[in-house]
Structure formats: C-alpha cells, structure tokens
Motif scaffolding. Structure first.
Motif, PDB file in Angstrom:
ATOM      1  N   THR A 111      39.084  38.734   0.781  1.00  0.00           N
ATOM      2  CA  THR A 111      40.030  37.784   0.206  1.00  0.00           C
ATOM      3  C   THR A 111      41.436  38.341   0.369  1.00  0.00           C
ATOM      4  OG1 THR A 111      39.783  38.824  -1.958  1.00  0.00           O
ATOM      5  CG2 THR A 111      38.373  36.936  -1.485  1.00  0.00           C
ATOM      6  N   PRO A 112      42.389  37.497   0.733  1.00  0.00           N
ATOM      7  CA  PRO A 112      43.754  37.993   0.922  1.00  0.00           C
ATOM      8  C   PRO A 112      44.325  38.495  -0.396  1.00  0.00           C
ATOM      9  CG  PRO A 112      43.709  35.588   0.939  1.00  0.00           C
ATOM     10  CD  PRO A 112      42.281  36.046   0.948  1.00  0.00           C
ATOM     11  N   PRO A 113      45.151  39.523  -0.368  1.00  0.00           N
ATOM     12  CA  PRO A 113      45.760  40.021  -1.607  1.00  0.00           C
ATOM     13  C   PRO A 113      46.627  38.938  -2.240  1.00  0.00           C
ATOM     14  CG  PRO A 113      46.844  40.962   0.323  1.00  0.00           C
ATOM     15  CD  PRO A 113      45.625  40.252   0.816  1.00  0.00           C
ATOM     16  N   LYS A 114      46.676  38.924  -3.553  1.00  0.00           N
ATOM     17  CA  LYS A 114      47.416  37.895  -4.272  1.00  0.00           C
ATOM     18  C   LYS A 114      48.744  38.447  -4.770  1.00  0.00           C
ATOM     19  CE  LYS A 114      46.920  34.456  -7.943  1.00  0.00           C
ATOM     20  NZ  LYS A 114      46.019  33.870  -8.953  1.00  0.00           N
ATOM     21  N   ALA A 115      49.807  37.693  -4.526  1.00  0.00           N
ATOM     22  CA  ALA A 115      51.135  38.103  -4.975  1.00  0.00           C
ATOM     23  C   ALA A 115      51.275  37.886  -6.471  1.00  0.00           C
ATOM     24  CB  ALA A 115      52.207  37.315  -4.232  1.00  0.00           C
ATOM     25  N   THR A 116      52.076  38.719  -7.105  1.00  0.00           N
ATOM     26  CA  THR A 116      52.348  38.603  -8.531  1.00  0.00           C
ATOM     27  C   THR A 116      53.857  38.479  -8.746  1.00  0.00           C
ATOM     28  OG1 THR A 116      52.611  40.983  -8.876  1.00  0.00           O
ATOM     29  CG2 THR A 116      50.364  40.081  -9.016  1.00  0.00           C
ATOM     30  N   PRO A 117      54.274  37.984  -9.915  1.00  0.00           N
ATOM     31  CA  PRO A 117      55.708  37.968 -10.219  1.00  0.00           C
ATOM     32  C   PRO A 117      56.331  39.357 -10.146  1.00  0.00           C
ATOM     33  CG  PRO A 117      54.534  36.540 -11.731  1.00  0.00           C
ATOM     34  CD  PRO A 117      53.489  37.275 -10.945  1.00  0.00           C
ATOM     35  N   SER A 118      55.550  40.381 -10.492  1.00  0.00           N
ATOM     36  CA  SER A 118      56.055  41.752 -10.408  1.00  0.00           C
ATOM     37  C   SER A 118      56.367  42.137  -8.964  1.00  0.00           C
ATOM     38  CB  SER A 118      55.030  42.720 -11.007  1.00  0.00           C
ATOM     39  OG  SER A 118      55.485  44.049 -10.921  1.00  0.00           O
ATOM     40  N   ASP A 119      55.532  41.695  -8.018  1.00  0.00           N
ATOM     41  CA  ASP A 119      55.800  41.942  -6.598  1.00  0.00           C
ATOM     42  C   ASP A 119      57.122  41.306  -6.186  1.00  0.00           C
ATOM     43  OD1 ASP A 119      53.383  43.311  -6.185  1.00  0.00           O
ATOM     44  OD2 ASP A 119      52.301  41.458  -5.750  1.00  0.00           O
ATOM     45  N   LEU A 120      57.325  40.076  -6.637  1.00  0.00           N
ATOM     46  CA  LEU A 120      58.542  39.346  -6.292  1.00  0.00           C
ATOM     47  C   LEU A 120      59.777  40.104  -6.771  1.00  0.00           C
ATOM     48  CD1 LEU A 120      58.976  35.508  -6.688  1.00  0.00           C
ATOM     49  CD2 LEU A 120      60.791  37.060  -7.367  1.00  0.00           C
ATOM     50  N   LEU A 121      59.742  40.551  -8.024  1.00  0.00           N
ATOM     51  CA  LEU A 121      60.887  41.270  -8.581  1.00  0.00           C
ATOM     52  C   LEU A 121      61.078  42.626  -7.909  1.00  0.00           C
ATOM     53  CD1 LEU A 121      60.398  40.469 -12.386  1.00  0.00           C
ATOM     54  CD2 LEU A 121      62.072  39.463 -10.821  1.00  0.00           C
ATOM     55  N   SER A 122      59.983  43.277  -7.544  1.00  0.00           N
ATOM     56  CA  SER A 122      60.081  44.588  -6.895  1.00  0.00           C
ATOM     57  C   SER A 122      60.787  44.495  -5.547  1.00  0.00           C
ATOM     58  CB  SER A 122      58.687  45.192  -6.707  1.00  0.00           C
ATOM     59  OG  SER A 122      58.099  45.507  -7.953  1.00  0.00           O
ATOM     60  N   LEU A 123      60.507  43.431  -4.802  1.00  0.00           N
ATOM     61  CA  LEU A 123      61.137  43.261  -3.493  1.00  0.00           C
ATOM     62  C   LEU A 123      62.642  43.035  -3.605  1.00  0.00           C
ATOM     63  CD1 LEU A 123      58.506  41.062  -1.630  1.00  0.00           C
ATOM     64  CD2 LEU A 123      59.032  43.476  -1.246  1.00  0.00           C
ATOM     65  N   LEU A 124      63.088  42.606  -4.782  1.00  0.00           N
ATOM     66  CA  LEU A 124      64.515  42.381  -5.009  1.00  0.00           C
ATOM     67  C   LEU A 124      65.143  43.546  -5.768  1.00  0.00           C
ATOM     68  CD1 LEU A 124      64.228  38.616  -6.018  1.00  0.00           C
ATOM     69  CD2 LEU A 124      65.020  39.533  -3.827  1.00  0.00           C
ATOM     70  N   GLY A 125      64.403  44.633  -5.861  1.00  0.00           N
ATOM     71  CA  GLY A 125      64.874  45.802  -6.582  1.00  0.00           C
ATOM     72  C   GLY A 125      65.273  46.930  -5.650  1.00  0.00           C
TER      73      GLY A 125
END
Length: 315
Positions: free
Chosen positions: A32-46
């Motif tokens: 199953t493909p890995p699932k993105a989380t809101p934490s991932d989203l914020l980390s990429l903008l950090g």
C-alpha cells in the motif's frame, strides 16, 4: 502388483498440491502506498532537517501540490520602493514579518504550543461583531461568537489585514481568484503546530458557494443565502496556509522563514487523497485542528454600508 494408473494419479495430485502450497506461500500482500499526514505537510515547509525526514515519495507528491504566493526560499537582496510596498518588500514581510509577529511566534514556541499564550496577547476589550454585508438580515452568524477582540499590538492587527489583501492580490497568479466578502474569503484559523509549536493560520476561501441543483446541490444554511460564489475547479485552491518563521530551540535565530502557500487539493492529488476527510471532500476542506491546536479565529469583515470598511475581529 499395484495399479500404475492409481499411482500416476496420486503422483499428479501430490505434485499439484505441493505446487499450489508453494505458490500460495510465496505470494506477498500488495504494497500500500505510504499515506501523507498533516505533519508531513508542515515538515516540508519547515527546516531542512525536518523536510529530510519525510518519505521521499510523499515529499514529491506533496510538493507538487504547493502553489506558493511568495517564493519559498528567500534571497538576501531586496529592492525597496520609496513609497508603498514593492513586490520584494511584500515577500520580505512574509519571510521575516515585523517584530510583533516574530514575538508572537516566539511566544507560541516557548509556551510549548499553548493556545493561552496567544490569548494573553489579546486586548481584553470586547467588540460586538456588527452586521457584515447583510448577514444579520439572513440570520447568518459568520463568527464563532457574536463578539470579538483584537491584539494589543496594532502592528499585529495590521499584519493580519496585510495577509488577507496579499492573498487576494497574488491568488490569480496560481489560479485562485478570490474576493474579500462574507461568501468567499473572510476568515482564517490561527493555530500552533503540535510537533513544532510553529505559529500558523489556515485561511479558507470559497466558504459559501452558491446553491446549484446541478453543480452544487448542498444547503449550507443561512450564510449561503445570496451567494454568488461559483462552484468550480477553483475550490481545489480554497485552503491557504501562512506559517510564521520557525524559531530555533537553542538560540534566538530562526530555523525557517515564513511561508504563504495555496494547498492544491485537486482530486488526483495526495492532499485530496490523504489529508482531506472523505465527508467534506466535495468542498475540499482541510481542517485546522488537523494542523495543530487552534487558538483563535481571525475574521476580516466588511462592516461598511455604502462604502466598504473592513475590520479585524478575533474570536
């Protein structure tokens, strides 16, 4: 002497059984493909160290959904206009906001993400929320409470106004055409990220699309009455995220600059698939509670009669 036909049939059955067992045991469950989380989203903008920890596949897919209203990486050279703000000045105000905004970001960070740290920065004066564009006539309450407040620092209040105006001005460059009115863009949710205690605001545009039996057959209550907001592909861009600069936890420096980005939630993308709840995917809503601890709602309402007059109300 045994029957050779029986022996042959028995041998075939044993062979088939062994083959079947081998094939069954060698099969692996589908990945199953890995699932993105809101934490991932914020980390990429950090910071770089934060973004490097995100799964590369998720990182690539999320970044393909970022529509930056201000370039993500600031430069060291800015040209200032003698009067007003030029483009680079506006960029700098996102990358490194005025000192009262930085102080609030540091306060949120040092508190460990406590929303009360934001509440203590508010002026205690209670401000009744007036009628905004005929909302009361339609029995529509736009704000969480019928009263609001403002920050003690007027520069903080002015910065919030600046964010609303900048979204409207730069949105068309990424396909987002919005207006400052009670059906479209008028509010955001100020939160503190749980993992990093970073200060942010999630703005929601296209809040009340017009009812249309063919395109948008959803009744959203009194506040939808009179809407002229058309439901179309621009709904994919209704979530706009501002992040304050990220403080360093050991010095007075900053780990990452401020950010202003539209989050593209088109149905083929990872934000739509993994971050938007199924029960609101038709309006493409990212919930502020998924990004962090919500402190207040920031409303920018037109309370003028014939002449527009916009004011901040924090609820």
């Amino acid at each position: 002497m045994g029957n050779p036909n029986v022996s042959l049939r028995l041998g075939i059955l044993v062979s088939l059984s062994l083959t079947t067992c081998y094939c069954y045991s060698s099969q692996r469950p589908p990945l199953t493909p890995p699932k993105a989380t809101p934490s991932d989203l914020l980390s990429l903008l950090g910071s770089t160290s934060q973004s490097s920890k995100v799964n590369p596949l998720i990182s690539h897919q999320l970044q393909s959904c970022f529509r930056f209203l201000v370039p993500f990486t600031p430069t060291n050279h800015f040209q200032r206009a003698r009067r007003g703000l030029c483009v680079s000045d506006e960029n700098e105000l996102i990358w490194r906001p005025p000192q009262p905004v930085l102080d609030l970001a540091r306060l949120a960070f040092d508190s460990g993400g406590d929303p009360d740290a934001i509440h203590r920065a508010l002026d205690p004066t209670i401000l009744p929320v007036p009628d905004a564009e005929g909302s009361k006539e339609n029995r529509c309450q736009l704000t969480r409470t019928p009263y609001g407040r403002r920050f003690i620092s007027q520069e903080l209040n002015s910065y919030l106004e600046f964010l609303f105006k900048l979204i409207v001005a730069r949105g068309p460059a990424v396909g987002l055409n919005v207006s400052l009115n009670r059906y479209d863009l008028f509010h955001g949710h100020l939160f503190i990220a749980r993992d990093t205690a970073r200060l942010g605001i999630l703005f929601h545009a296209k809040e009340y699309p017009a009812y249309d039996k063919d395109v948008f057959p959803y009744n959203m209550g009194y506040c939808q009455i009179g809407s002229t907001v058309t439901y179309n592909d621009s709904m994919n861009l209704r979530n706009i995220l501002w992040l304050a600069p990220l403080p360093n936890n050991s010095t007075n420096d900053w780990e990452a600059p401020g950010v202003l980005v539209v989050l593209d939630a088109h149905p083929e993308g990872i934000i739509y698939r993994d971050i938007i709840p199924d029960y609101v995917n038709f309006v493409r809503t990212i919930y502020e509670d998924d990004l962090g601890n919500v402190a207040v709602d920031v409303n920018y309402l037109n309370i003028g009669n014939r002449v527009p007059s916009y004011q901040i109300f924090i609820c």
